[in-house]
Design an enzyme around this catalytic site. Structure first.
Site, short mmCIF file in Angstrom:
data_model
loop_
_atom_site.label_atom_id
_atom_site.label_comp_id
_atom_site.label_asym_id
_atom_site.label_seq_id
_atom_site.Cartn_x
_atom_site.Cartn_y
_atom_site.Cartn_z
CG ASP A 21 -1.80 -1.23 1.27
OD1 ASP A 21 -2.30 -1.64 0.21
OD2 ASP A 21 -1.99 -1.79 2.36
CD GLU A 243 -2.60 -2.16 -6.82
OE1 GLU A 243 -2.68 -1.05 -7.38
OE2 GLU A 243 -3.44 -2.57 -6.01
#
Length: 350
Positions: A21, A243
């Site tokens: 994140d 991600e």
């Protein structure tokens, strides 16, 4: 302090997936500051997580504790990013609404979602969500398909990819969640004939990998994001997780094996399938089949044992690696030729 840049941007982040994140938010901040001259603040609940990722000499990006946004003298920026639905601090949001009530332009407010290549993205990206206080929050969904926000692409120097000498070890990265079947893969790769120098970063929590057979494990301390990107771009293949690192591998043209963040009831499987379908488009069917099989094994937590007289799954991947490498570089060139998330955000804010 905010400088007299063309635009100001505040990014709010609560850390869930450790470095992932924070890495996504830092990458957006670096793109908007370095590419468009914006002055950026990152308000984060765990500043100690993002601190080691900051490249030396990073300009126009300030990292502040979450509580700093609640201070009465903190003025909202022109553009506000709420990363991954983290919810803005109430005092800060109140000042955003007060600006609108006073007749001033309200900040452009968006919720930066996790990226996806699923079909639903095109119908959801950019949609407004009117709020009771008169503000509007827009959903901003990164992805590689048309109709998404794109992905963040930072300028980079072309990596030195001199032809590998015959017999030279492959250069690789092992960055995965502890529940991936890395030990079974390592044992199988160690018994193979292809030597591998395997980079295991300090951020690979829970991975007690040791050199075995054909695989030499090289442990390195956590490095800043720019150094990580440069190192990643020179690899022959990479096991990546979450991600930020999978997007960077794709943008860099490096064959990847993605350990997706697992969710209850296998809700992550359609997202994994959508990315593979997109990436494998135009790839030879044999290479695409191996890519699918490797990802299924890596994310099912069960790496298949080799059978007598049959090439192992890992050997079949290595056999396809030249084809995967050529394809990965084609995909990267195509992605870099398109408008990235930073360009689209700059155009949206105006």
């Amino acid at each position: 302090m905010l400088s007299a840049a063309r635009h100001t941007l505040d990014i709010f982040c609560r850390v869930i997936d450790n470095l992932g994140d924070a890495g996504v938010c830092l990458r957006v901040a670096r793109r908007m500051a370095g590419g468009f001259g914006w002055s950026v603040r990152i308000f984060i609940d765990a500043p100690e997580v993002i601190a080691p990722l900051l490249p030396p000499g990073l300009a126009h990006v300030d990292v502040l504790p979450w509580a700093a946004a609640e201070a009465p003298d903190t003025v909202p920026a022109d553009c506000v990013i709420e990363a991954f639905g983290c919810e803005l601090p109430a005092p800060y949001r109140g000042r955003m609404a007060a600006r609108r009530a006073d007749g001033e332009p309200a900040p452009r407010w968006l919720n930066l979602e996790y990226f996806s290549c699923e079909d639903w993205v095109a119908g959801s990206h950019g949609l407004p969500s009117p709020q009771a206080d008169g503000l509007a929050k827009h959903f901003w969904i990164p992805g590689f398909r048309a109709g998404s926000a794109g992905v963040t692409v930072l300028p980079h120097a072309a990596p030195d990819r001199a032809a590998r000498r015959a017999g030279a070890p492959l250069q690789a990265l092992l960055f995965c969640y502890p529940y991936a079947p890395w030990a079974a893969w390592l044992a199988q790769a160690g018994q193979g004939g292809q030597t591998i120098e395997l980079w295991v970063p300090a951020a690979g929590h829970g991975l007690h990998a040791a050199s075995t057979g054909a695989v030499k494990v090289v442990r390195e301390p956590l490095m800043d994001q720019a150094r990580f990107d440069a190192r990643l771009a020179r690899l022959d293949f990479a096991f990546v997780r979450g991600e930020d690192s999978v997007v960077q591998a794709i943008v860099s043209g490096v064959p990847f094996i993605w350990n997706i963040y697992a969710q209850d009831d296998d809700a992550h499987q359609p997202k994994l399938a959508a990315l593979l379908d997109w990436w494998c488009a135009g790839l030879h069917r044999d290479a695409a089949a191996v890519m699918q099989q490797v990802h299924q094994a890596w994310n099912s937590r069960r790496w298949p044992s080799a059978e007598a007289g049959v090439p192992s799954l890992w050997q079949r991947y290595l056999d396809m690696l030249p084809m995967l490498t050529e394809h990965a570089r084609r995909v990267a060139r195509r992605v870099r030729a398109e408008a990235d998330l930073g360009t689209r955000l700059s155009q949206w804010v105006g």
